[in-house]
Structure formats: structure tokens, C-alpha cells
Design an enzyme around this catalytic site. Structure first.
Site, PDB file in Angstrom:
ATOM      1  N   ARG A  10      34.281  34.437  -4.452  1.00 55.87           N
ATOM      2  CA  ARG A  10      35.625  34.789  -4.951  1.00 55.87           C
ATOM      3  C   ARG A  10      35.556  35.770  -6.119  1.00 55.87           C
ATOM      4  NH1 ARG A  10      38.570  29.578  -6.580  1.00 55.87           N
ATOM      5  NH2 ARG A  10      37.789  29.046  -4.514  1.00 55.87           N
ATOM      6  N   GLY A  12      32.122  37.163   3.257  1.00 55.80           N
ATOM      7  CA  GLY A  12      30.887  36.477   2.893  1.00 55.80           C
ATOM      8  C   GLY A  12      30.570  36.474   1.412  1.00 55.80           C
ATOM      9  N   SER A  59      32.454  29.893   0.757  1.00 54.28           N
ATOM     10  CA  SER A  59      33.761  29.445   0.272  1.00 54.28           C
ATOM     11  C   SER A  59      33.723  28.065  -0.376  1.00 54.28           C
ATOM     12  CB  SER A  59      34.753  29.409   1.435  1.00 54.28           C
ATOM     13  OG  SER A  59      35.960  28.823   1.015  1.00 54.28           O
ATOM     14  N   ASP A  89      28.685  30.479   9.916  1.00 55.92           N
ATOM     15  CA  ASP A  89      29.625  30.858   8.875  1.00 55.92           C
ATOM     16  C   ASP A  89      30.972  30.236   9.263  1.00 55.92           C
ATOM     17  OD1 ASP A  89      30.788  32.421   6.713  1.00 55.92           O
ATOM     18  OD2 ASP A  89      31.645  33.662   8.301  1.00 55.92           O
ATOM     19  N   ASN A 147      36.385  26.483  -0.624  1.00 54.89           N
ATOM     20  CA  ASN A 147      37.421  25.779   0.144  1.00 54.89           C
ATOM     21  C   ASN A 147      36.898  25.239   1.474  1.00 54.89           C
ATOM     22  OD1 ASN A 147      40.050  26.213  -1.410  1.00 54.89           O
ATOM     23  ND2 ASN A 147      39.303  28.318  -1.277  1.00 54.89           N
ATOM     24  N   ASP A 185      34.665  31.188   7.658  1.00 58.82           N
ATOM     25  CA  ASP A 185      35.797  32.123   7.700  1.00 58.82           C
ATOM     26  C   ASP A 185      35.492  33.290   8.632  1.00 58.82           C
ATOM     27  OD1 ASP A 185      37.300  30.750   5.639  1.00 58.82           O
ATOM     28  OD2 ASP A 185      35.934  31.607   4.168  1.00 58.82           O
ATOM     29  N   ASP A 207      30.284  36.789  10.830  1.00 57.88           N
ATOM     30  CA  ASP A 207      31.183  37.945  11.025  1.00 57.88           C
ATOM     31  C   ASP A 207      31.025  38.949   9.883  1.00 57.88           C
ATOM     32  OD1 ASP A 207      32.466  36.297   9.060  1.00 57.88           O
ATOM     33  OD2 ASP A 207      34.279  37.498   9.367  1.00 57.88           O
TER      34      ASP A 207
END
Ligand code: BG6
Ligand code: MG
Length: 213
Positions: free
Chosen positions: A49, A46, A116, A9, A118, A11, A170
Site C-alpha cells: 500500500r 503486487g 495485501s 496471488d 486485507n 488480487d 497477475d
């Protein structure tokens, strides 16, 4: 070796952008009069958006039509994306980079599986734009974690059966996604505190012990 590939992962695992997500969501929630704290933020880990926005609105008892929700999601992303301008390769902890390099030198394939949109930009800013054997991001999937799509696509791209992949996460939703995809998971941060995953990582470099076995 027990695993042939490790799928990370992004972020909250490879970098600390989870704090930047928190700040951007809090700014929007404050404006909408919705109480926002770490507990609510942990539910967004996770998750895509738009799904994250819906969780925030539901927590505040706020209802809105799709155009309004899209506008709020875009507003949050504008704040978040601006904060990414500050990221540099120095934001990648040295122990993360050296651990990744050691894993690769042991012959493991390395991938990213992030909800994401991003993610490619973040990896670029951290100097990891060309590092991974595959990057699957929110731009490539229809269903975000806890759906296993992102990890299954990463495993497919790596040419590695799910049972030979270890996911590092996480997010509780991310550990569930790994399990639903037939993969083991090493948990960090919030997921570790929640007792999710086959392994708990207090330090990123502990991955070296897990994958050596
Ligand atoms: C995940 C984060 O990696 O990406 C979530 O854990 C976030 O908090 C999700 O909502 C979507 O991110 P983005 O950058 O596409 O808004
Ligand atoms: Mg995460």
C-alpha cells in the site's frame, strides 16, 4: 508431477479485487489532481500500500512528509475496505473453485502469497477462510513483491522446496518475486500480456494442464 505445491496471488488471480483497488486509488488520485490510468495502476499490482502510494505521488510530482502519506494511504484503504463489504462467495468464479478442488484432489498443496493486508478478510468473504494450506499476506512480511519473501515464507510453511512450487500471478512484480525465490510462475492478466512467466494462463482452469505434466 512437476510441482508439489501451487502458491496463488490473490488480487487479480483468485478474485477481481484488482478493479476495486483501481477505483480506490483513482478516487484519491483525482482528489490530489494526479492523472491515474490503467498503465499506472498496473505498476501497483503486487506492491504494498505505502509503496503504491509513493508510485502514484511520484507520477504526479507530489511530495509529502510521512504523516501526510500515511493519511492518504489510510484514506485509500478506507474506500477500498468499504468496497470489500460487497464481496460474497458468488464473487469467486465457479471455475476457480472447481480448479482449486481438482488440484487438491491430485495431492497438490495450495497456498496464498499476497502483499495485501486485507487478504485474510477477502478470503473469509469469498468463503475460502479455511481452504488453503497456508496464507501469507501483507500482515506477515516486511518486503513486498518483487521481493520473494511472501512466496518463500509460503513455501516454508508448506514444507516444500521452492523449485517444487508453482506461483500464479497477475503482476509483473509477482512473477519477478517468484523467480527471485527460485520458483516457476504462471502468468495471468497484466503479467501474461507483458510476456512474464514460464506459462501463460488464458483461463484459470488451464492450470490443470500445467500441473498434470
Ligand atoms: C496487492 C495488490 O495484492 O496488495 C496491490 O496487487 C495492493 O495493488 C497490495 O497495493 C496491498 O494491498 P492492501 O490491501 O494491503 O492495501
Ligand atoms: Mg495480483
Amino acid at each position: 508431477m512437476k510441482y508439489k505445491a501451487v502458491i496463488f496471488d490473490l488480487d487479480g488471480v483468485l478474485c477481481h479485487t484488482d478493479h476495486l483497488h483501481y477505483r480506490a486509488w483513482k478516487q484519491l488520485a483525482d482528489r490530489l489532481g494526479i492523472p491515474f490510468d490503467q498503465e499506472l495502476n498496473n505498476q501497483l499490482r503486487g506492491v504494498s500500500r505505502m509503496e503504491s502510494l509513493d508510485i502514484v505521488l511520484r507520477a504526479g510530482g507530489v511530495e509529502a512528509d510521512l504523516p501526510q502519506r500515511e493519511q492518504w494511504a489510510a484514506e485509500k484503504n478506507t474506500v477500498y475496505a468499504k468496497s470489500l463489504d460487497t464481496l460474497t462467495p458468488q464473487d469467486l468464479e465457479p471455475s476457480v473453485l472447481s480448479t482449486l478442488q481438482t488440484l487438491r484432489s491430485r495431492g497438490l498443496l495450495l497456498g496464498v502469497g499476497s502483499s495485501s493486508k486485507n487478504a485474510p478478510r477477502i478470503l473469509e468473504r469469498l468463503g475460502l477462510g479455511d481452504f488453503f494450506d497456508t496464507v501469507v499476506s501483507g500482515l506477515d512480511i516486511r518486503n513486498s513483491k518483487p521481493d520473494p519473501e511472501v512466496f518463500l515464507l509460503a513455501a516454508k510453511n508448506l514444507g516444500t522446496p521452492p523449485k517444487d512450487c508453482l506461483v500464479v500471478e497477475d503482476a509483473v512484480a509477482g512473477v519477478e518475486a517468484a523467480h527471485r525465490g527460485g520458483m516457476d510462475a504462471a502468468a495471468m492478466g497484466d503479467a501474461a500480456r507483458s510476456g512474464a512467466g514460464e506459462y501463460t494462463l488464458n483461463e484459470f482452469s488451464e492450470l490443470l494442464n500445467i500441473t498434470a505434466a
